[in-house]
Design a protein around this motif. Structure first.
Motif, PDB file in Angstrom:
ATOM      1  N   LEU A 118       0.833  -1.199   0.000  1.00 13.13           N
ATOM      2  CA  LEU A 118       0.000   0.000   0.000  1.00 13.13           C
ATOM      3  C   LEU A 118       0.873   1.256   0.000  1.00 13.13           C
ATOM      4  CD1 LEU A 118      -2.724   1.497   0.327  1.00 13.13           C
ATOM      5  CD2 LEU A 118      -2.469   1.201   2.810  1.00 13.13           C
ATOM      6  N   VAL A 119       0.577   2.178  -0.911  1.00 19.25           N
ATOM      7  CA  VAL A 119       1.236   3.478  -0.960  1.00 19.25           C
ATOM      8  C   VAL A 119       0.157   4.549  -0.852  1.00 19.25           C
ATOM      9  CG1 VAL A 119       2.707   5.039  -2.273  1.00 19.25           C
ATOM     10  CG2 VAL A 119       3.091   2.566  -2.400  1.00 19.25           C
ATOM     11  N   LEU A 120       0.248   5.381   0.173  1.00 19.12           N
ATOM     12  CA  LEU A 120      -0.774   6.395   0.436  1.00 19.12           C
ATOM     13  C   LEU A 120      -0.559   7.626  -0.438  1.00 19.12           C
ATOM     14  CD1 LEU A 120      -0.728   6.124   4.332  1.00 19.12           C
ATOM     15  CD2 LEU A 120      -2.409   5.118   2.777  1.00 19.12           C
ATOM     16  N   GLY A 121      -1.545   8.524  -0.419  1.00 20.94           N
ATOM     17  CA  GLY A 121      -1.432   9.799  -1.116  1.00 20.94           C
ATOM     18  C   GLY A 121      -1.898   9.785  -2.554  1.00 20.94           C
ATOM     19  N   GLY A 122      -2.284   8.615  -3.091  1.00 21.74           N
ATOM     20  CA  GLY A 122      -2.701   8.551  -4.487  1.00 21.74           C
ATOM     21  C   GLY A 122      -3.979   9.317  -4.760  1.00 21.74           C
ATOM     22  N   ALA A 123      -4.935   9.253  -3.820  1.00 23.92           N
ATOM     23  CA  ALA A 123      -6.196   9.972  -4.015  1.00 23.92           C
ATOM     24  C   ALA A 123      -5.963  11.477  -4.010  1.00 23.92           C
ATOM     25  CB  ALA A 123      -7.183   9.576  -2.930  1.00 23.92           C
ATOM     26  N   LEU A 124      -5.140  11.962  -3.084  1.00 25.13           N
ATOM     27  CA  LEU A 124      -4.838  13.398  -3.037  1.00 25.13           C
ATOM     28  C   LEU A 124      -4.108  13.826  -4.299  1.00 25.13           C
ATOM     29  CD1 LEU A 124      -4.665  16.130  -1.684  1.00 25.13           C
ATOM     30  CD2 LEU A 124      -2.646  15.318  -0.444  1.00 25.13           C
ATOM     31  N   GLU A 125      -3.160  13.037  -4.737  1.00 23.57           N
ATOM     32  CA  GLU A 125      -2.413  13.391  -5.945  1.00 23.57           C
ATOM     33  C   GLU A 125      -3.323  13.433  -7.166  1.00 23.57           C
ATOM     34  OE1 GLU A 125       1.890  12.162  -6.612  1.00 23.57           O
ATOM     35  OE2 GLU A 125       0.816  10.810  -7.973  1.00 23.57           O
ATOM     36  N   ALA A 126      -4.258  12.479  -7.273  1.00 23.37           N
ATOM     37  CA  ALA A 126      -5.188  12.471  -8.407  1.00 23.37           C
ATOM     38  C   ALA A 126      -6.081  13.704  -8.385  1.00 23.37           C
ATOM     39  CB  ALA A 126      -6.027  11.199  -8.375  1.00 23.37           C
ATOM     40  N   ALA A 127      -6.591  14.067  -7.194  1.00 21.92           N
ATOM     41  CA  ALA A 127      -7.454  15.244  -7.087  1.00 21.92           C
ATOM     42  C   ALA A 127      -6.682  16.508  -7.427  1.00 21.92           C
ATOM     43  CB  ALA A 127      -8.027  15.335  -5.671  1.00 21.92           C
ATOM     44  N   TRP A 128      -5.466  16.616  -6.934  1.00 19.31           N
ATOM     45  CA  TRP A 128      -4.643  17.803  -7.194  1.00 19.31           C
ATOM     46  C   TRP A 128      -4.367  17.941  -8.691  1.00 19.31           C
ATOM     47  CZ3 TRP A 128      -2.440  19.586  -2.268  1.00 19.31           C
ATOM     48  CH2 TRP A 128      -1.882  20.865  -2.346  1.00 19.31           C
TER      49      TRP A 128
ATOM     50  N   GLY B  22       8.090  21.997   3.968  1.00 24.55           N
ATOM     51  CA  GLY B  22       9.341  22.149   3.255  1.00 24.55           C
ATOM     52  C   GLY B  22       9.796  20.977   2.426  1.00 24.55           C
ATOM     53  N   LEU B  23       9.119  19.818   2.513  1.00 29.91           N
ATOM     54  CA  LEU B  23       9.569  18.622   1.815  1.00 29.91           C
ATOM     55  C   LEU B  23       8.977  18.539   0.420  1.00 29.91           C
ATOM     56  CD1 LEU B  23       9.133  16.041   4.717  1.00 29.91           C
ATOM     57  CD2 LEU B  23      11.254  17.131   3.975  1.00 29.91           C
ATOM     58  N   THR B  24       9.754  18.099  -0.531  1.00 28.27           N
ATOM     59  CA  THR B  24       9.223  17.833  -1.866  1.00 28.27           C
ATOM     60  C   THR B  24       8.195  16.708  -1.784  1.00 28.27           C
ATOM     61  OG1 THR B  24      11.337  18.471  -2.853  1.00 28.27           O
ATOM     62  CG2 THR B  24       9.835  17.195  -4.223  1.00 28.27           C
ATOM     63  N   TRP B  25       7.082  16.865  -2.470  1.00 26.13           N
ATOM     64  CA  TRP B  25       5.989  15.888  -2.394  1.00 26.13           C
ATOM     65  C   TRP B  25       6.494  14.489  -2.734  1.00 26.13           C
ATOM     66  CZ3 TRP B  25       1.531  14.595  -0.534  1.00 26.13           C
ATOM     67  CH2 TRP B  25       0.763  13.592  -1.142  1.00 26.13           C
ATOM     68  N   SER B  26       6.186  13.530  -1.850  1.00 24.03           N
ATOM     69  CA  SER B  26       6.597  12.146  -2.042  1.00 24.03           C
ATOM     70  C   SER B  26       5.585  11.231  -1.381  1.00 24.03           C
ATOM     71  CB  SER B  26       7.989  11.901  -1.442  1.00 24.03           C
ATOM     72  OG  SER B  26       8.291  10.522  -1.393  1.00 24.03           O
ATOM     73  N   ARG B  27       4.883  10.441  -2.173  1.00 22.77           N
ATOM     74  CA  ARG B  27       3.937   9.471  -1.614  1.00 22.77           C
ATOM     75  C   ARG B  27       4.669   8.416  -0.792  1.00 22.77           C
ATOM     76  NH1 ARG B  27       0.395   6.937  -6.144  1.00 22.77           N
ATOM     77  NH2 ARG B  27      -0.397   5.879  -4.282  1.00 22.77           N
ATOM     78  N   ARG B  28       5.838   8.030  -1.223  1.00 20.85           N
ATOM     79  CA  ARG B  28       6.593   7.008  -0.501  1.00 20.85           C
ATOM     80  C   ARG B  28       6.956   7.495   0.899  1.00 20.85           C
ATOM     81  NH1 ARG B  28      11.646   6.637   0.637  1.00 20.85           N
ATOM     82  NH2 ARG B  28      12.203   8.315  -0.819  1.00 20.85           N
TER      83      ARG B  28
ATOM     84  N   GLY C 175      -9.487  -0.964   7.952  1.00 14.64           N
ATOM     85  CA  GLY C 175      -8.330  -0.789   7.088  1.00 14.64           C
ATOM     86  C   GLY C 175      -7.618   0.525   7.380  1.00 14.64           C
ATOM     87  N   VAL C 176      -7.046   1.126   6.346  1.00 12.69           N
ATOM     88  CA  VAL C 176      -6.323   2.400   6.470  1.00 12.69           C
ATOM     89  C   VAL C 176      -7.163   3.489   5.803  1.00 12.69           C
ATOM     90  CG1 VAL C 176      -4.212   3.654   5.962  1.00 12.69           C
ATOM     91  CG2 VAL C 176      -4.110   1.195   6.434  1.00 12.69           C
ATOM     92  N   GLU C 177      -7.567   4.475   6.578  1.00 10.92           N
ATOM     93  CA  GLU C 177      -8.437   5.540   6.074  1.00 10.92           C
ATOM     94  C   GLU C 177      -7.639   6.819   5.865  1.00 10.92           C
ATOM     95  OE1 GLU C 177     -11.815   8.144   8.185  1.00 10.92           O
ATOM     96  OE2 GLU C 177     -12.435   6.058   7.871  1.00 10.92           O
ATOM     97  N   GLU C 178      -7.903   7.488   4.751  1.00  8.37           N
ATOM     98  CA  GLU C 178      -7.349   8.815   4.485  1.00  8.37           C
ATOM     99  C   GLU C 178      -8.495   9.825   4.498  1.00  8.37           C
ATOM    100  OE1 GLU C 178      -3.766   8.714   1.448  1.00  8.37           O
ATOM    101  OE2 GLU C 178      -5.375   7.426   0.719  1.00  8.37           O
ATOM    102  N   ASP C 179      -8.380  10.809   5.362  1.00  7.95           N
ATOM    103  CA  ASP C 179      -9.384  11.872   5.465  1.00  7.95           C
ATOM    104  C   ASP C 179      -8.732  13.137   4.914  1.00  7.95           C
ATOM    105  OD1 ASP C 179     -11.388  13.604   6.078  1.00  7.95           O
ATOM    106  OD2 ASP C 179     -11.558  13.021   8.174  1.00  7.95           O
ATOM    107  N   ILE C 180      -9.214  13.632   3.766  1.00  9.67           N
ATOM    108  CA  ILE C 180      -8.521  14.661   2.993  1.00  9.67           C
ATOM    109  C   ILE C 180      -9.446  15.838   2.735  1.00  9.67           C
ATOM    110  CG2 ILE C 180      -7.391  15.161   0.781  1.00  9.67           C
ATOM    111  CD1 ILE C 180      -6.859  12.083   0.611  1.00  9.67           C
ATOM    112  N   THR C 181      -8.926  17.040   2.875  1.00  8.89           N
ATOM    113  CA  THR C 181      -9.619  18.249   2.431  1.00  8.89           C
ATOM    114  C   THR C 181      -8.656  19.061   1.577  1.00  8.89           C
ATOM    115  OG1 THR C 181     -11.068  18.352   4.365  1.00  8.89           O
ATOM    116  CG2 THR C 181     -10.783  20.369   3.101  1.00  8.89           C
TER     117      THR C 181
END
Length: 475
Positions: free
Chosen positions: A275-285, A303-309, A347-353
């Protein structure tokens, strides 16, 4: 008022440069650490802190310093910037000079600039500040480095910046106040604004934004309620009829001709090893701004460069505790998201705004919303999504005055929620427009258009839809 001084340096602060900065008060001051070593403090002879200095933060993306401090804070060039923040203790004039001298010494050695540029102590910083005979106010044992006053009911933080970010200082203070059943109360002058993450966290916790006002004294920057210091905390004032007046400054005309698109959604994933998180946020962005997030972090500045990993690794390390992060876009298309990763029995939930800002004449990205919903249903385990529009600042900061509440534009049900409501119920609603079916036909989701996002009628449509999906008869 406690003063913050920030050194923005071109090169990485190393041990010799930090030591040179710490000697701004001469060799007689004591050096202590706090926050498990994350904060270095210059203290008086009794060990009470005069200034607190946080671990340097690398800003890998241009524009993040300007977002929070104004355009004058940017260094020339596109290289990374080191952000070093020093907080001077309240009520000790020499402490502010110490903070300024510390920052000035860093920039002399490493290149860069200081915010604010006119901070006391920055001129003649090569000579130590005269601290003979000064002492700091004793700090309660439960106080955090960011807290200026601690009572049994509240932790009070004094701030004076163009934008009040959710720094690691404030994140730690907020955590401590919630755990101790206190209220975090941030006190600012009227020209300050809140960053979107700061506003979001204050609204979701027992916290308060206290704005100084020359006419009424103090008022709540998010509600307008006039406040008084009573019973060891800022609380709403009451008139003879028991009502709380609203400050005149809060009711100024909020019309700015700018808008925000707010997309809030939850996703649920099976806790697999790959599982790699952040895919839903990246798709929306990507769909709403034309590119991925630029930077991220567990506080502001991000300050960090965006990285799903890296995001996934952080959430894995913190599990089963929740992980809260913020992601930021480019100045050309302001966008900020908060993401909370939660381990649940399912499971693992992502709550995103995700919030995107638009200036006068710019059209919010409404057309991609059905396609985004379909992508999230088909590939990212979408549970629900709410899309809203509001009239508010393009830069996504919150001023201390009334802003129109957001109006719902669309709502989305994921496959699991469709199955719970019943497919026939979910597909046949009392709304004027038929819902759009999303994802695979065997496990569909549905996209519901609620209105144009400009009138309160969309609230009526949302209420009708919710009653229908829950099987509640029409009112």
């Amino acid at each position: 008022m406690t003063k913050d001084v920030i050194a923005l340096t071109e090169r990485m602060p190393d041990a010799p440069s930090i030591l040179a900065g710490l000697l701004a008060g001469g060799p007689d001051l004591r050096v202590e650490t706090a926050g498990e070593g994350a904060v270095v403090q210059l203290c008086d002879a009794e060990g009470r802190p005069l200034i607190s200095i946080e671990v340097p933060l690398l800003l890998q993306i241009p524009g993040e310093a300007a977002r929070l401090l104004g355009s004058g804070a940017e260094l020339s060039g596109d290289g990374p910037v080191w952000w070093v923040e020093a907080r001077a203790a309240a009520g000790v004039p020499q402490a502010e000079q110490l903070a300024g001298a510390f920052a000035a010494r860093l920039t002399m050695l490493l290149g860069g600039r200081i915010w604010p540029p006119d901070a006391p102590g920055t001129a003649g910083a090569a000579r130590p500040v005269d601290v003979s005979g000064i002492t700091a106010v004793p700090a309660p044992a439960a106080a955090q480095p960011a807290v200026d006053m601690l009572t049994g009911k509240a932790a009070v933080v004094l701030q004076d910046r163009p934008v009040i970010p959710m720094t690691s200082w404030l994140t730690e203070a907020l955590r401590a106040t919630v755990e101790s059943d206190r209220s975090l109360q941030i006190v600012t002058p009227p020209h300050c604004r809140l960053s979107l993450p700061t506003r979001t966290l204050l609204e979701s916790t027992p916290s308060r934004w206290v704005v100084q006002d020359e006419r009424c004294g103090y008022y709540d920057g998010l509600t307008g309620a006039v406040l008084r210091w009573q019973d060891d905390a800022f609380s709403p004032a009451r008139d003879e009829n028991g009502r709380t007046p609203v400050a005149d400054a809060f009711t100024q005309d909020p019309s700015v001709g700018e808008r925000q698109l707010i997309v809030s959604f939850r996703t649920l994933h099976r806790p697999t090893a790959d599982l790699v998180l952040g895919g839903a946020l990246e798709a929306a962005w990507q769909m709403l701004t034309g590119g991925p997030p630029v930077s991220w972090g567990t506080s502001e500045p991000a300050g960090l460069t965006w990285s799903r990993r890296q995001l996934t690794e952080l959430a894995y390390e913190r599990a089963p505790r929740p992980t809260w992060t913020v992601a930021v876009g480019t100045p050309q298309r302001p966008a900020i998201a908060t993401l909370r990763v939660i381990r649940t029995p399912e499971g693992v939930e992502e709550d995103i705004t995700l919030t995107v800002g638009y200036g006068p004449g710019e059209k919010p990205a409404l057309e991609p919303l059905p396609a985004l919903a379909d992508e999230l249903v088909a590939r990212h385990g979408l549970q629900t999504m709410m899309c809203q529009l509001r009239e508010a600042r393009r830069d996504l900061s919150a001023p201390p005055r009334f802003e129109h509440p957001p109006l719902p534009y669309a709502f989305v049900l994921g496959p699991a929620e469709v199955r719970e409501a019943g497919r026939d119920t979910a597909s046949m609603t009392p709304l004027k427009e038929r819902p759009i079916q999303l994802g695979p036909s065997a496990r569909p989701g549905f996209y519901y258009r609620l209105g144009d996002g400009d009138t309160a009628e969309s609230w009526t449509a949302l209420e009708q839809l919710m009653r229908h999906l829950r099987g509640v008869p029409p009112a």
